[in-house]
Write an enzyme that holds these catalytic residues in place. Sequence first.
Site, mmCIF file in Angstrom:
data_model
loop_
_atom_site.group_PDB
_atom_site.id
_atom_site.type_symbol
_atom_site.label_atom_id
_atom_site.label_comp_id
_atom_site.label_asym_id
_atom_site.label_seq_id
_atom_site.Cartn_x
_atom_site.Cartn_y
_atom_site.Cartn_z
ATOM 1 N N ASP A 53 4.799 15.583 -1.613
ATOM 2 C CA ASP A 53 6.291 15.742 -0.637
ATOM 3 C C ASP A 53 6.098 14.914 0.683
ATOM 4 O O ASP A 53 5.056 14.160 1.175
ATOM 5 C CB ASP A 53 5.951 17.636 0.065
ATOM 6 N N LYS A 54 6.595 14.748 1.390
ATOM 7 C CA LYS A 54 7.007 14.468 2.603
ATOM 8 C C LYS A 54 5.407 14.202 3.428
ATOM 9 O O LYS A 54 4.777 13.319 4.120
ATOM 10 C CB LYS A 54 8.763 14.187 3.672
#
Length: 216
Positions: A53-54
């Site tokens: 995830d970012k």
Amino acid sequence: MRLKILYEDDKIIAVDKPEGISSIKENDKSAETVHSILQKEYNGKLFIVHRLDKDVSGVMLFAKNSLMHKFLNKQFENHLIEKKYIALVHGILSENTGLINKKIRQFGSGRMGVDEVKGKKSRTKYDVLERFNSFTLLKLTPETGRRHQLRVHLYSIGHPIVGDLHYGEKSLQKNFSRLMLHAEEIEFFIEDEKKMKIKSPLPESFLNVINEIGKL
């Protein structure tokens, strides 16, 4: 941006992904990603094996050829790759170890949630590393690989990951500088009978939050 290389040979490359940058292209096609930054430094094609995830930091693996890409993908499909994460969560977990076994599915706007009827099997093992006044530091071992699995599972038991604006009370979570989830380790077969383990140390941004909450 320069990415820290954790390991490299003629088949794979592992980098230390910082938080705040996407693994691969998402909605904004012009934004730099871990893959695009790394690809600029290599003449040959780099194959995406998995993503983070970012807002998650930690070890991220790429293959340098199609054969290794297929070999690693097969391991993911057969649950032969083991990943470990470090997370700081709200609240105190009383048990030193446990297993969260709750089915997960996607709801609207990409948000994931627990659904024991329509969800997919999802299992997360946790071990307590340290307890603070109102926080707990955990080592997490996902036994399945659902999207947002760790974040959803911990939220579902009343212990959301610190700094998670998607799964937690926003008015509280926005007080923290980052999502406190770090991909610490990945273990996989580099050959049929030869395993490899690559680790990523906790970044300064993660340690700074730990130091701050330790003073509370």
